[in-house]
Design an enzyme around this catalytic site. Structure first.
Site, PDB file in Angstrom:
ATOM      1  N   ASP A 193       0.861  -1.190   0.000  1.00 37.88           N
ATOM      2  CA  ASP A 193       0.000   0.000   0.000  1.00 37.88           C
ATOM      3  C   ASP A 193       0.895   1.236   0.000  1.00 37.88           C
ATOM      4  O   ASP A 193       1.198   1.817   1.044  1.00 37.88           O
ATOM      5  CB  ASP A 193      -0.919  -0.019   1.214  1.00 37.88           C
ATOM      6  N   ALA A 194       1.341   1.611  -1.204  1.00 35.30           N
ATOM      7  CA  ALA A 194       2.326   2.681  -1.354  1.00 35.30           C
ATOM      8  C   ALA A 194       1.750   3.930  -2.011  1.00 35.30           C
ATOM      9  O   ALA A 194       2.319   5.008  -1.912  1.00 35.30           O
ATOM     10  CB  ALA A 194       3.515   2.171  -2.179  1.00 35.30           C
ATOM     11  N   LYS A 195       0.636   3.775  -2.720  1.00 34.22           N
ATOM     12  CA  LYS A 195      -0.054   4.881  -3.399  1.00 34.22           C
ATOM     13  C   LYS A 195       0.901   5.706  -4.256  1.00 34.22           C
ATOM     14  O   LYS A 195       0.883   6.928  -4.227  1.00 34.22           O
ATOM     15  CB  LYS A 195      -0.787   5.752  -2.387  1.00 34.22           C
ATOM     16  N   ARG A 196       1.709   5.018  -5.031  1.00 34.90           N
ATOM     17  CA  ARG A 196       2.657   5.695  -5.904  1.00 34.90           C
ATOM     18  C   ARG A 196       1.957   6.230  -7.157  1.00 34.90           C
ATOM     19  O   ARG A 196       0.900   5.753  -7.548  1.00 34.90           O
ATOM     20  CB  ARG A 196       3.780   4.737  -6.311  1.00 34.90           C
TER      21      ARG A 196
END
Length: 288
Positions: free
Chosen positions: A94-97
């Site tokens: 869950d990095a939301k890059r």
């Protein structure tokens, strides 16, 4: 991991639970802080106690990056442990890059090749050239923010542009991207009433649904409007499970909370299967 393999695990475990591993050293039991790597020690105990109840784990990378190199090492040890001990479990970074193409390619390489996650969350604000580099990896999944559960979601996502909510335009546009069949989407559980419209646009795609439990989302409503013949849902719970107890019984307490959700999911799945069978493969929604 392929989508078919994920669906197999959901049916095998009667569960579509995803457990968020958002480790805050201020919240974990005090005795674990004495360990050489308290983050990994905590994660390992949670995984050992709950792996039979869930089909996915989702470390939020911010909770590891905040602790610098030690945090990143703990993340690496956590994903390695999962891939070796429980390769059947779907893993989500869950990095939301989301950045320009060459930067996104490096982000994708970091999470898919170096850390060997099955999927990563991305933000689509910069468009297809920020997302397609993630989609280039075979048997990996890109989970795109669609309609989130935070209050600020109303700042942009639900605004009407050319007679249509922006989030709907984002969903429709994403379907035109190369390898879009590898897309999954984040839809907050507190937005369950929007799921019927979302399913009109992406009827079969898997949805990662945070917000059940501590944030007030309702599991039954999410399933009523969002479930598909292949389930199509990963319901995430983080704080409600991993911080169920501040004491030495934290892992056992986490397992109890996870089992409560798994039992609810089992009932919903059995209800849905029965209704589909009775209606000769039509697609009614499960009863509440």
């Amino acid at each position: 991991m392929t989508t078919q393999e994920l669906v197999y695990q959901i049916k095998k475990k009667n569960s579509f639970l995803c457990i968020g591993l958002d480790v805050d050293l201020n919240k974990i039991p005090k005795h674990i802080l004495e360990e050489e790597d308290p983050i990994f020690t905590f994660n390992k105990a949670i995984i050992d106690a709950t792996h039979h109840l869930c089909v996915a784990y989702k470390p939020n990378t911010a909770f590891y990056e905040a602790y610098g190199l030690k945090g990143w090492k703990a993340l690496e040890k956590t994903i390695n442990y999962l891939n070796i001990k429980h390769p059947e479990i779907f893993t989500i970074a869950d990095a939301k890059r989301g950045d320009i193409g060459n930067t996104s390619s490096m982000y994708a390489k970091a999470f898919f090749e170096d850390l060997a996650f099955d999927s990563v969350t991305v933000a689509p604000y910069m468009g297809k050239d920020s997302v397609e580099p993630f989609l280039a990896f075979q048997d990996k999944h890109t989970i795109m923010l669609a309609l989130t559960s935070n209050q600020g979601a109303f700042d942009f996502q639900t605004k009407i542009v050319d007679d249509k909510e922006l989030y709907k335009q984002v969903l429709e546009t994403s379907k035109t991207w190369t390898n879009s069949e590898q897309l999954m989407y984040v839809v907050g559980a507190t937005k369950a009433e929007y799921l019927a419209d979302i399913r009109q646009i992406i009827p079969e795609a898997f949805l990662l649904v945070p917000g059940v439990g501590a944030q007030g989302g309702n599991l039954q409503d999410v399933c009523k409007y969002g479930m598909t013949d292949s389930v199509g849902l990963l319901i995430n719970s983080s704080r409600g499970i991993i911080y169920a107890s501040p004491n030495e019984d934290f892992a056992q307490a986490a397992a109890i909370k996870a089992q409560e959700l798994q039992k609810q999911m089992s009932i919903i799945l059995n209800s849905y299967t029965a209704h589909v069978s009775e209606s000769h493969h039509e697609t009614p929604r499960p009863t509440q």
